[in-house]
Design a protein around this motif. Structure first.
Motif, PDB file in Angstrom:
ATOM      1  N   ARG A  35       1.156  -1.780   0.522  1.00  0.00           N
ATOM      2  CA  ARG A  35      -0.458  -0.361   0.067  1.00  0.00           C
ATOM      3  C   ARG A  35       0.989   0.865   0.035  1.00  0.00           C
ATOM      4  N   LEU A  36       0.066   2.306  -0.631  1.00  0.00           N
ATOM      5  CA  LEU A  36       0.893   3.512  -0.013  1.00  0.00           C
ATOM      6  C   LEU A  36       1.507   4.194   0.796  1.00  0.00           C
ATOM      7  N   ASP A  37       2.311   5.154   0.669  1.00  0.00           N
ATOM      8  CA  ASP A  37       2.585   5.606   2.381  1.00  0.00           C
ATOM      9  C   ASP A  37       1.493   6.596   1.967  1.00  0.00           C
ATOM     10  N   PRO A  38       0.379   7.507   2.682  1.00  0.00           N
ATOM     11  CA  PRO A  38       0.086   8.507   2.346  1.00  0.00           C
ATOM     12  C   PRO A  38       0.799   9.872   3.342  1.00  0.00           C
ATOM     13  N   VAL A  39       1.899   9.840   3.623  1.00  0.00           N
ATOM     14  CA  VAL A  39       3.128  10.675   4.684  1.00  0.00           C
ATOM     15  C   VAL A  39       3.845  10.683   3.095  1.00  0.00           C
ATOM     16  N   ALA A  40       4.288   9.765   2.555  1.00  0.00           N
ATOM     17  CA  ALA A  40       5.062   9.841   1.129  1.00  0.00           C
ATOM     18  C   ALA A  40       4.704  10.483   0.341  1.00  0.00           C
ATOM     19  N   VAL A  41       3.383  10.864  -0.608  1.00  0.00           N
ATOM     20  CA  VAL A  41       2.654  10.704  -1.395  1.00  0.00           C
ATOM     21  C   VAL A  41       2.379  12.777  -0.353  1.00  0.00           C
ATOM     22  N   GLY A  42       1.778  12.376   0.710  1.00  0.00           N
ATOM     23  CA  GLY A  42       1.744  14.539   0.549  1.00  0.00           C
ATOM     24  C   GLY A  42       3.146  15.159   0.742  1.00  0.00           C
ATOM     25  N   ALA A  43       4.579  14.069   1.005  1.00  0.00           N
ATOM     26  CA  ALA A  43       4.685  14.972   0.694  1.00  0.00           C
ATOM     27  C   ALA A  43       5.792  15.366  -0.696  1.00  0.00           C
ATOM     28  N   LEU A  44       5.698  14.713  -1.615  1.00  0.00           N
ATOM     29  CA  LEU A  44       5.105  14.971  -2.234  1.00  0.00           C
ATOM     30  C   LEU A  44       4.979  15.999  -3.600  1.00  0.00           C
ATOM     31  N   ARG A  45       3.224  16.211  -2.350  1.00  0.00           N
ATOM     32  CA  ARG A  45       2.825  17.022  -3.096  1.00  0.00           C
ATOM     33  C   ARG A  45       2.567  18.227  -2.274  1.00  0.00           C
ATOM     34  N   ASP A  46       3.475  18.360  -0.661  1.00  0.00           N
ATOM     35  CA  ASP A  46       3.652  19.832  -0.856  1.00  0.00           C
ATOM     36  C   ASP A  46       4.669  20.264  -1.260  1.00  0.00           C
ATOM     37  N   GLN A  47       5.392  19.710  -2.063  1.00  0.00           N
ATOM     38  CA  GLN A  47       6.568  20.194  -3.123  1.00  0.00           C
ATOM     39  C   GLN A  47       5.920  20.313  -4.365  1.00  0.00           C
ATOM     40  N   LEU A  48       5.198  19.893  -4.925  1.00  0.00           N
ATOM     41  CA  LEU A  48       4.917  20.582  -5.782  1.00  0.00           C
ATOM     42  C   LEU A  48       4.119  21.243  -5.554  1.00  0.00           C
ATOM     43  N   ASP A  49       3.348  22.216  -4.353  1.00  0.00           N
ATOM     44  CA  ASP A  49       2.224  22.950  -3.864  1.00  0.00           C
ATOM     45  C   ASP A  49       3.269  24.146  -3.641  1.00  0.00           C
ATOM     46  N   THR A  50       4.283  24.112  -3.616  1.00  0.00           N
ATOM     47  CA  THR A  50       5.244  25.089  -3.857  1.00  0.00           C
ATOM     48  C   THR A  50       6.341  25.265  -4.676  1.00  0.00           C
ATOM     49  N   LEU A  51       6.413  24.616  -5.716  1.00  0.00           N
ATOM     50  CA  LEU A  51       6.819  25.029  -7.040  1.00  0.00           C
ATOM     51  C   LEU A  51       5.704  25.630  -7.645  1.00  0.00           C
ATOM     52  N   TRP A  52       4.650  24.760  -7.502  1.00  0.00           N
ATOM     53  CA  TRP A  52       2.945  25.696  -8.239  1.00  0.00           C
ATOM     54  C   TRP A  52       3.244  27.625  -7.711  1.00  0.00           C
ATOM     55  N   ARG A  53       3.330  27.577  -6.476  1.00  0.00           N
ATOM     56  CA  ARG A  53       3.188  28.460  -6.011  1.00  0.00           C
ATOM     57  C   ARG A  53       4.106  29.919  -6.696  1.00  0.00           C
ATOM     58  N   ARG A  54       5.620  28.581  -6.897  1.00  0.00           N
ATOM     59  CA  ARG A  54       6.923  29.578  -6.937  1.00  0.00           C
ATOM     60  C   ARG A  54       6.406  30.360  -8.966  1.00  0.00           C
ATOM     61  N   ALA A  55       5.812  29.274  -9.016  1.00  0.00           N
ATOM     62  CA  ALA A  55       5.487  29.374 -10.529  1.00  0.00           C
ATOM     63  C   ALA A  55       4.954  30.768 -11.199  1.00  0.00           C
ATOM     64  N   LEU A  56       3.470  30.814 -10.093  1.00  0.00           N
ATOM     65  CA  LEU A  56       2.245  31.507 -10.497  1.00  0.00           C
ATOM     66  C   LEU A  56       3.395  33.007 -10.155  1.00  0.00           C
ATOM     67  N   SER A  57       3.732  32.492  -9.090  1.00  0.00           N
ATOM     68  CA  SER A  57       4.615  33.875  -8.325  1.00  0.00           C
ATOM     69  C   SER A  57       5.627  34.983  -9.564  1.00  0.00           C
ATOM     70  N   GLY A  58       6.120  33.937 -10.047  1.00  0.00           N
ATOM     71  CA  GLY A  58       6.929  34.876 -10.949  1.00  0.00           C
ATOM     72  C   GLY A  58       6.447  35.052 -12.281  1.00  0.00           C
ATOM     73  N   PHE A  59       5.176  33.913 -12.843  1.00  0.00           N
ATOM     74  CA  PHE A  59       4.389  34.677 -14.018  1.00  0.00           C
ATOM     75  C   PHE A  59       4.006  35.654 -13.763  1.00  0.00           C
ATOM     76  N   ALA A  60       3.663  36.075 -12.224  1.00  0.00           N
ATOM     77  CA  ALA A  60       2.587  37.204 -12.292  1.00  0.00           C
ATOM     78  C   ALA A  60       3.250  38.542 -12.190  1.00  0.00           C
ATOM     79  N   GLU A  61       4.859  37.949 -11.632  1.00  0.00           N
ATOM     80  CA  GLU A  61       5.800  39.144 -11.832  1.00  0.00           C
ATOM     81  C   GLU A  61       6.079  39.669 -13.043  1.00  0.00           C
ATOM     82  N   VAL A  62       6.144  38.652 -14.068  1.00  0.00           N
ATOM     83  CA  VAL A  62       6.366  39.154 -15.579  1.00  0.00           C
ATOM     84  C   VAL A  62       5.524  39.966 -16.112  1.00  0.00           C
ATOM     85  N   VAL A  63       3.592  39.214 -15.558  1.00  0.00           N
ATOM     86  CA  VAL A  63       2.724  40.530 -15.908  1.00  0.00           C
ATOM     87  C   VAL A  63       2.726  41.380 -15.777  1.00  0.00           C
TER      88      VAL A  63
END
Length: 117
Positions: free
Chosen positions: A79-107
């Motif tokens: 079975r999957l470990d929900p903590v490991a999956v959650g940690a990856l999701r947190d990393q992706l959320d952080t990357l997504w926020r940074r990308a949106l912030s960078g995009f907003a700055e350029v726009v």
């Protein structure tokens, strides 16, 4: 000899979350286990690789902390470990926020007029 100069790479050693998901078989196993826990035979039936290849992929996933196994009679259920999956999701959320912030700055920058010769 060349072999003596090359570093030893242990493929079974735990790798980061991104490295684990870099392998198509391991990624497919994670996707299948997201539906529900399964035994090796069930996983192998759903994948285009051999049962030993599935076992090897599970060994790497287990070493990396992505899956846990439980003995049920003579079978091992993974079975999957929900903590490991959650940690990856947190990393992706952080990357997504940074990308949106960078995009907003350029726009938000004012458009500079072109200056002719």
């Amino acid at each position: 000899m060349v072999r003596e100069r090359l570093p030893f790479v242990d493929a079974d050693r735990a790798v980061g979350a991104w490295g684990v998901l870099g392998d198509p078989t391991r990624r497919a196993i994670v996707e299948i286990l997201a539906e529900r826990p399964r035994a090796v035979g069930e996983l192998a039936a759903d994948l285009p690789v051999s049962r030993p290849a599935v076992s090897q992929a599970l060994k790497v996933l287990k070493s990396a902390g992505w899956v846990h196994e439980e003995a049920v009679g003579t079978r091992r259920i993974y079975r999957l470990d929900p903590v490991a999956v959650g940690a990856l999701r947190d990393q992706l959320d952080t990357l997504w926020r940074r990308a949106l912030s960078g995009f907003a700055e350029v726009v938000g920058r004012p458009v500079e007029e072109e200056q002719g010769p």
